[in-house]
Scaffold this motif. Structure first.
Motif, short mmCIF file in Angstrom:
data_model
loop_
_atom_site.label_atom_id
_atom_site.label_comp_id
_atom_site.label_asym_id
_atom_site.label_seq_id
_atom_site.Cartn_x
_atom_site.Cartn_y
_atom_site.Cartn_z
N LEU A 161 28.06 -12.17 2.34
CA LEU A 161 27.58 -13.26 3.21
C LEU A 161 27.16 -14.45 2.34
CD1 LEU A 161 25.30 -11.21 5.66
CD2 LEU A 161 27.57 -12.14 6.13
N THR A 205 25.55 -10.88 10.40
CA THR A 205 26.62 -11.85 10.59
C THR A 205 26.38 -12.65 11.87
OG1 THR A 205 28.07 -10.24 9.54
CG2 THR A 205 29.16 -12.07 10.63
N THR A 206 26.04 -11.94 12.95
CA THR A 206 25.78 -12.60 14.23
C THR A 206 24.56 -13.53 14.12
OG1 THR A 206 26.55 -10.58 15.27
CG2 THR A 206 25.44 -12.14 16.70
N LEU A 236 23.35 -15.01 11.54
CA LEU A 236 23.62 -16.21 10.73
C LEU A 236 24.52 -17.19 11.49
CD1 LEU A 236 23.94 -14.61 7.19
CD2 LEU A 236 21.98 -15.78 8.19
N GLU A 237 25.43 -16.64 12.29
CA GLU A 237 26.27 -17.52 13.12
C GLU A 237 25.39 -18.29 14.10
OE1 GLU A 237 30.25 -14.75 12.99
OE2 GLU A 237 29.16 -14.92 14.91
N LEU A 238 24.45 -17.56 14.75
CA LEU A 238 23.58 -18.20 15.74
C LEU A 238 22.70 -19.26 15.08
CD1 LEU A 238 22.51 -15.08 17.84
CD2 LEU A 238 23.80 -17.06 18.67
N GLY A 293 23.37 -20.87 12.43
CA GLY A 293 24.21 -21.97 11.94
C GLY A 293 24.57 -22.93 13.05
N ASP A 294 24.50 -22.47 14.32
CA ASP A 294 24.94 -23.31 15.44
C ASP A 294 23.98 -24.48 15.70
OD1 ASP A 294 27.21 -21.95 15.88
OD2 ASP A 294 26.41 -20.69 17.51
#
Ligand code: PMP
Length: 401
Positions: free
Chosen positions: A315, A393-394, A396-398, A400-401
């Motif tokens: 990551l 992963t989820t 960090l995606e959230l 990052g949004d």
């Protein structure tokens, strides 16, 4: 169980059905059925308390209670059951040593050497006794390998050093310093050594005689046992010189308005009605552990932490604060706050800890505001590692949004 089998091991832990992905065993381990049943048995069928009554049930309870002390002595290879003092846990054990042994002995100018990796439980009691006596707490700094720096130790020890306070295993980095080496150097300088075994005991109970440990503390709840009970080991000669810290029932043989005569060691340190259920639960945990192949179990959980570290390192921004190849993985992600990440992980049913882990000086030395900590136990699985990686992963995606 003779050889380690993770699926068999899991069957002993009913809480796994509700705990989700439990990666917080360094905070407290889940409890096996053997411990739950022993505690339930005590409350369902036990009567009376220990060391007080003549009726049969209470006498049987006293026998069990003292046999548990022998079991802890065997765990640590203590010479005698009388080297073991029941406490509420590691915190109370270290406070007992600081107040009972060192407070009457420390003077202005004396030094208490404490590693920078310590949990607050092995720092604050020393700061308190230093303030009471005029002694000084001296820091043994962390080296580049995230362990207390070995090369610095000889120059920090002197005839002023009265005690070295050192953890067997850090609850943040998982780092296990060379305690045998540190103890030998401290003894050469004339200092006593207090080892905090809270994290270490479940991985490798210390052999207190082989390591020549003066005082060793641990908590049952990190060793599959109940909360609110733990033990202090002390060398026979040191416990004999230690003063009772708390006064009350059953720690004395006679008392008047002119004073009291204490019980022999260890009972003089155990004032008041003790945590009998806790002692019985701890004893059940140790009995149950006799059938577990600990090195194999340890190697399983360490392997899970290795895999998690390998997978998470893919990551972007991943940083590891893992000092030794232990079952504990502290990490963070550059640019993502640990408390945001842990909240999102909790929403995915993943239980791990974030923050300063009761080790503020260590966190400061790492140069961060806190870390995420995944601590693996032998009841964890490869699926738990996958869930952690997916959850991260989820999250960090959230974020990052
Ligand atoms: N030392 C270390 C290294 C620990 O991890 C802990 C518990 N987090 C303690 C001491 C204190 O243990 P307890 O709270 O059970 O007294």
């Amino acid at each position: 169980m003779t050889a380690f089998n993770p699926a068999d091991f899991r069957r002993h832990f009913p809480a796994l059905a509700d705990a989700g992905v439990y990666l917080d065993s360094a905070a407290t381990t889940l409890k096996p059925t053997a411990v739950i049943e022993a505690t339930q048995q005590f409350y369902s069928h036990g009567a009376g308390t220990v060391h007080r009554s003549q009726f049969a049930a209470a006498r049987a309870l006293t026998d069990k209670y003292e046999q548990a002390r022998e079991r802890v002595a065997r765990l640590l290879n203590a010479p005698l059951a009388h080297n073991i003092v029941w406490t509420r846990g590691t915190t109370e054990a270290i406070n007992l040593v600081a107040q009972g042994y060192f407070r009457p002995r420390l003077q202005p100018g004396d030094e208490i050497l404490v590693s920078e990796a310590e949990h607050h439980a092995n720092l604050v009691p020393w700061l308190m006794v230093a303030a009471q006596t005029g002694a000084k707490v001296v820091k043994w700094p962390l080296g580049k390998d995230l362990l207390p720096e070995n090369a610095a130790l000889p120059s920090l020890l002197s005839s002023r050093t009265k005690v070295l306070a050192l953890g067997q295993m850090s609850n943040v980095t998982g780092g296990c310093p060379d305690i045998a080496h540190a103890i030998a150097l401290a003894h050469r300088a004339g200092a006593k050594v207090m080892i905090d075994g809270a994290q270490g005991v479940v991985h490798e109970p210390a052999d207190v005689q082989q390591l020549d440990i003066d005082f060793y503390a641990f908590s049952a709840h990190k060793l599959y046992g109940p909360m609110g009970i733990g033990a202090l080991y002390g060398k026979t000669s040191l416990l004999a010189e230690m003063q009772p810290w708390q006064g009350g029932g059953k720690m004395l043989t006679s008392v008047s308005f002119d004073g009291f005569s204490p019980q022999p060691v260890p009972w003089r340190f155990e004032a008041g009605t003790p945590n009998v259920a806790g002692v019985i639960g701890l004893s059940a945990a140790l009995g149950w552990l006799d059938d577990v192949d600990l090195p194999a179990a340890e190697s399983w959980s360490r392997g899970l932490a290795d895999l998690a570290e390998e997978r998470l390192s893919l990551l972007p921004g991943f940083r590891s604060y893992r000092a030794s190849r232990s079952s504990l993985l502290s990490f963070d992600i550059a640019g993502a706050h640990h408390s945001d990440v842990v909240t999102l992980l909790a929403e995915s049913g993943i239980a791990l800890r974030a923050g300063q882990h009761c080790a503020q000086p260590l966190i400061q030395a790492l140069g961060v505001s806190g870390t995420l900590r995944a601590s693996f136990a032998p009841y964890n699985t490869l699926n738990d590692v996958e869930a952690l990686v997916k959850g991260m992963t989820t999250a960090l995606e959230l974020l990052g949004d």
